[in-house]
Scaffold this active site. Structure first.
Site, short mmCIF file in Angstrom:
data_model
loop_
_atom_site.label_atom_id
_atom_site.label_comp_id
_atom_site.label_asym_id
_atom_site.label_seq_id
_atom_site.Cartn_x
_atom_site.Cartn_y
_atom_site.Cartn_z
N LYS A 69 0.85 -1.20 0.00
CA LYS A 69 0.00 0.00 0.00
C LYS A 69 0.88 1.24 0.00
O LYS A 69 1.86 1.31 0.75
CB LYS A 69 -0.88 -0.02 1.28
CG LYS A 69 -1.88 1.11 1.35
CD LYS A 69 -3.17 0.76 0.68
CE LYS A 69 -4.10 1.94 0.52
NZ LYS A 69 -3.75 2.79 -0.64
N LYS A 93 5.34 2.22 8.44
CA LYS A 93 4.21 3.06 8.86
C LYS A 93 2.96 2.22 9.11
O LYS A 93 2.29 2.36 10.12
CB LYS A 93 3.94 4.07 7.72
CG LYS A 93 3.04 5.20 8.05
CD LYS A 93 2.78 6.10 6.83
CE LYS A 93 3.98 6.86 6.34
NZ LYS A 93 3.66 7.85 5.29
N LYS A 105 5.13 1.88 -3.04
CA LYS A 105 5.17 3.29 -3.46
C LYS A 105 5.49 3.34 -4.94
O LYS A 105 6.19 2.46 -5.46
CB LYS A 105 6.25 4.04 -2.68
CG LYS A 105 6.04 5.55 -2.65
CD LYS A 105 5.04 5.93 -1.57
CE LYS A 105 4.89 7.41 -1.41
NZ LYS A 105 4.31 7.77 -0.11
N ASN A 220 -1.70 19.08 -0.29
CA ASN A 220 -2.71 18.31 0.43
C ASN A 220 -2.40 18.27 1.92
O ASN A 220 -3.25 18.59 2.75
CB ASN A 220 -2.79 16.89 -0.15
CG ASN A 220 -3.72 16.02 0.65
OD1 ASN A 220 -3.34 15.51 1.70
ND2 ASN A 220 -4.95 15.88 0.20
N SER A 347 -7.07 5.53 4.13
CA SER A 347 -7.06 4.71 2.90
C SER A 347 -7.48 3.27 3.24
O SER A 347 -8.19 2.62 2.47
CB SER A 347 -5.67 4.69 2.29
OG SER A 347 -5.48 5.81 1.46
N1 NAI Z 1 -1.15 13.11 0.16
C1 NAI Z 1 -1.10 12.20 1.13
O1 NAI Z 1 -2.10 11.57 1.47
C2 NAI Z 1 0.16 11.94 1.86
C3 NAI Z 1 1.29 12.69 1.66
N2 NAI Z 1 2.40 12.44 2.43
C4 NAI Z 1 3.62 13.19 2.25
O2 NAI Z 1 3.40 14.59 2.46
C5 NAI Z 1 4.33 15.32 1.67
C6 NAI Z 1 3.57 16.33 0.82
O3 NAI Z 1 2.65 15.60 0.01
P1 NAI Z 1 1.29 16.22 -0.51
O4 NAI Z 1 0.88 17.33 0.38
O5 NAI Z 1 0.37 15.11 -0.76
O6 NAI Z 1 1.76 16.79 -1.91
P2 NAI Z 1 1.11 17.97 -2.76
O7 NAI Z 1 1.54 17.75 -4.14
O8 NAI Z 1 -0.33 18.11 -2.49
O9 NAI Z 1 1.84 19.27 -2.16
C7 NAI Z 1 3.22 19.40 -2.16
C8 NAI Z 1 3.55 20.80 -1.66
O10 NAI Z 1 4.95 20.89 -1.44
C9 NAI Z 1 5.43 22.05 -2.07
N3 NAI Z 1 6.83 21.86 -2.43
C10 NAI Z 1 7.37 21.14 -3.43
N4 NAI Z 1 8.69 21.24 -3.42
C11 NAI Z 1 9.00 22.03 -2.38
C12 NAI Z 1 10.20 22.52 -1.82
N5 NAI Z 1 11.36 22.20 -2.37
N6 NAI Z 1 10.12 23.30 -0.73
C13 NAI Z 1 8.93 23.63 -0.19
N7 NAI Z 1 7.77 23.21 -0.66
C14 NAI Z 1 7.81 22.43 -1.74
C15 NAI Z 1 4.54 22.25 -3.28
O11 NAI Z 1 4.59 23.57 -3.76
C16 NAI Z 1 3.20 21.89 -2.67
O12 NAI Z 1 2.67 23.00 -1.99
C17 NAI Z 1 5.13 14.29 0.88
O13 NAI Z 1 6.29 13.97 1.60
C18 NAI Z 1 4.20 13.10 0.85
O14 NAI Z 1 4.89 11.88 0.64
C19 NAI Z 1 2.42 11.49 3.41
C20 NAI Z 1 1.31 10.74 3.64
C21 NAI Z 1 0.13 10.82 2.84
O1 AKG Z 2 -2.96 6.39 1.46
C1 AKG Z 2 -2.12 5.59 1.14
O2 AKG Z 2 -2.35 4.45 0.82
C2 AKG Z 2 -0.65 5.94 1.12
C3 AKG Z 2 -0.30 7.29 1.60
C4 AKG Z 2 1.17 7.48 1.40
O3 AKG Z 2 1.66 7.39 0.30
C5 AKG Z 2 2.01 7.75 2.54
O4 AKG Z 2 1.59 7.57 3.68
O5 AKG Z 2 3.16 8.14 2.32
#
Ligand code: NAI
Ligand code: AKG
Length: 412
Positions: A69, A93, A105, A220, A347
Site C-alpha cells: 500500500k 508506517k 510506493k 494536500n 485509505s
Molecule cells: N497526500 C497524502 O495523502 C500523503 C502525503 N504524504 C507526504 O506529504 C508530503 C507532501 O505531500 P502532498 O501534500 O500530498 O503533496 P502535494 O503535491 O499536495 O503538495 C506538495 C507541496 O509541497 C510544495 N513543495 C514542493 N517542493 C517544495 C520545496 N522544495 N520546498 C517547499 N515546498 C515544496 C509544493 O509547492 C506543494 O505545496 C510528501 O512527503 C508526501 O509523501 C504522506 C502521507 C500521505
Molecule cells: O494512502 C495511502 O495508501 C498511502 C499514503 C502514502 O503514500 C504515505 O503515507 O506516504
C-alpha cells in the site's frame, strides 16, 4: 539536492532497529530492500502531436502484514531509489499504526507543472496500464502522493477497471467520494498529523490555541493542516511552497492565502515578508511542520532549528544524523512514520468500505482515525521512555518487532 540517498537512509533505520531488537541477521537481509521493483517506460501523445516516453516505478517492499500500500508521486526528481525508500517507510508506517498492509510506493518522472490536463490524464492512464500486472485490490493498492490527487486516482481506477472488465474500486484509494472514495480521506494526512501534534504539545503543557506554527509545503498535507490548525486557534506564522516562503508574525489565514496561491501561483504573494524555504525551517516557533519533500532538515541546518516540536507530515524530511541531533537538543520529533500515517489509515478505511460496499459517515471515519493515531502515539512514547531511545527509533522498534513476528510465523 542534498546528495543524501534516501534508500540508504531507510536501510540504516531498519538495520539499527533490527540490531537493537537483536533479531536474526536474516530478517534484516529480508527487509533491507524491496521484494519487487517494477520500472516501466510508456509512450504518451503530447498535445503538440509528439510522442514522449515517460519512466515510472512501482516498488513493493514487504507484504508480510498484508498487500502492498502506498502513494504515487508525479515529480521531476522521482528516482528508483526514492520510490524504494518510500515503499520501505510505508511498510514500517502500516505496521506501526496497525493497518493490515505492507509497503508500496510508485512514481512517474515528469513535471506536472508543465503538463496540460489532457497530458496528465494520459500519463496517469499510461502508468497504471503499465503497472497493472502487479497491482490490484488484493496485491498492491496505490493512492495519492506529491502532485497527484483524487482526479488522478479517478483516471487510474477507470483505466484499471476497463482492463479488468469490471469496476474494481478497491485498486486505489484517495478516490473522489462519488467513485468509492471515503469521507475525510482528502484531509486525513493532515488530521493524523494534527492529532499527533496535539499529543506532542501536551508533553510541553502547551495547547494548540497557544501554539505558533510554521509549515513547509502548501499542498494536500500542508494546506489542510494549516486550515485545521488555524480553525483550532493556532497562529500560523510561516508557510512555504516550491517557490518560496512567507513569514507573518501577526498570523496567516490559510484559506485567504489559498485564494492568493490559486490566483497568482504561490504563497509568496500573500501578505507578509517573503523568505526562503531554508529560512522558514529556522523560524522561532513552537511547532515546525515539514510537509513537502525529503532531506529538508540535515546536519547543515539542524543546529539552527528553533522549534520545540518537529511534526513530520512529509516522508523522510529529516536525515538520520539530523534526527539524532534534534533529540540531543531536546526537540520532540513526531516522526514521519507516525505523523503522516493518517492518510494511509483512512485509505485502509476506504479499502474496507469498498470491499464491503457499506460506506461510513465523516464522524465515524474521523473517530476511528483519532483512536488509532492517539494509541500509536502512546505506544511510541512509552517505548521511547522505557528504552531511552529517541522517538523515531522507538517507532521503528515497534514496527519492526511486529513485522519480524509475522515473518517468523511464515518462515518457521
Ligand atoms: N497526500 C497524502 O495523502 C500523503 C502525503 N504524504 C507526504 O506529504 C508530503 C507532501 O505531500 P502532498 O501534500 O500530498 O503533496 P502535494 O503535491 O499536495 O503538495 C506538495 C507541496 O509541497 C510544495 N513543495 C514542493 N517542493 C517544495 C520545496 N522544495 N520546498 C517547499 N515546498 C515544496 C509544493 O509547492 C506543494 O505545496 C510528501 O512527503 C508526501 O509523501 C504522506 C502521507 C500521505
Ligand atoms: O494512502 C495511502 O495508501 C498511502 C499514503 C502514502 O503514500 C504515505 O503515507 O506516504
Amino acid at each position: 539536492m542534498t546528495g543524501i540517498n534516501v534508500f540508504e537512509e531507510a536501510q540504516k533505520q531498519i538495520r539499527i532497529a533490527c540490531e537493537k531488537l537483536e533479531v536474526d541477521r536474516g530478517y534484516y537481509e529480508i527487509l533491507k530492500q524491496p521484494e519487487r521493483v517494477m520500472e516501466v517506460s510508456f509512450p504518451v501523445r503530447m498535445d503538440d502531436g509528439r510522442v514522449e516516453v515517460f519512466t515510472g516505478y512501482r516498488s513493493q517492499h514487504d507484504d508480510t502484514l498484508g498487500p502492498a500500500k502506498g502513494g504515487i508521486r508525479f515529480h521531476p526528481l522521482v528516482t528508483a531509489d526514492e520510490v524504494k525508500a518510500l515503499s520501505m517507510w510505508m511498510t514500517i508506517k502500516c505496521a506501526l499504526v496497525g493497518v493490515p498492509f505492507g509497503g508500496g510506493k510508485g512514481g512517474v518522472n515528469c513535471n506536472p507543472k508543465k503538463l496540460s490536463y489532457g497530458e496528465l490524464e494520459r500519463i496517469a492512464r499510461g502508468y497504471i496500464r503499465s503497472i497493472a500486472p502487479i497491482v490490484g485490490s488484493e496485491k498492491d493498492i496505490p493512492a495519492p502522493d506529491v502532485y497527484t490527487n483524487e482526479k488522478v486516482m479517478a483516471w487510474m481506477v477507470d483505466e484499471f477497471s476497463k482492463l479488468k472488465g469490471y469496476t474494481d474500486y478497491g485498486v486505489v484509494t484517495g478516490k473522489p467520494l462519488i467513485l468509492g472514495g471515503s469521507a475525510a480521506r482528502d484531509e486525513a494526512t493532515a488530521m493524523g498529523c494534527f492529532i499527533t501534534t496535539k499529543e506532542a504539545l501536551k508533553k510541553f503543557n502547551l495547547s494548540v490555541n497557544k501554539a505558533t506554527v510554521c509549515i513547509q509545503g502548501f499542498g494536500n498535507a500542508g494546506f489542510n493542516l494549516a486550515k485545521i490548525l488555524f480553525d483550532s486557534g493556532a497562529k500560523i506564522i510561516g508557510v512555504s511552497d516550491s517557490r518560496g516562503g512567507l513569514f507573518n508574525p501577526e498570523g496567516i489565514n490559510p484559506k485567504e492565502l489559498l485564494e492568493v496561491k490559486n490566483s497568482k501561483g504561490s504563497v509568496v504573494y500573500g501578505s507578509g515578508k517573503v523568505i526562503t524555504n531554508e529560512e522558514l525551517l529556522e523560524l522561532n516557533c513552537d511547532v515546525l511542520i515539514p510537509a513537502a519533500l525529503e532531506n529538508q532538515i540535515t546536519e547543515k541546518n539542524v543546529h539552527n532549528i528553533k522549534a520545540k516540536i518537529v511534526s513530520e507530515a512529509a516522508n523522510g524530511p529529516t536525515t538520520t544524523a539530523a534526527s539524532k541531533i534534534l533529540y540531543k537538543k531536546g526537540i520532540l520529533v513526531v516522526p514521519d512514520i507516525l505523523a503522516s500515517a493518517g492518510g494511509v489509515t483512512v485509505s485502509y478505511f476506504e479499502w474496507v468500505q469498498n470491499k464491503t460496499g457499506y460506506y461510513w459517515d465523516y464522524d465515524e471515519v474521523t473517530q476511528k482515525l483519532e483512536k488509532m493515531m492517539v494509541n500509536a502515539f502512546k505506544d511510541i512514547f512509552d517505548m521511547h521512555q522505557k528504552n531511552q531511545v529517541d522517538i523515531r527509533e522507538a517507532a521503528f522498534l515497534i514496527a519492526i518487532k511486529r513485522i519480524v513476528e509475522g515473518l517468523k510465523y511464515k518462515l518457521s
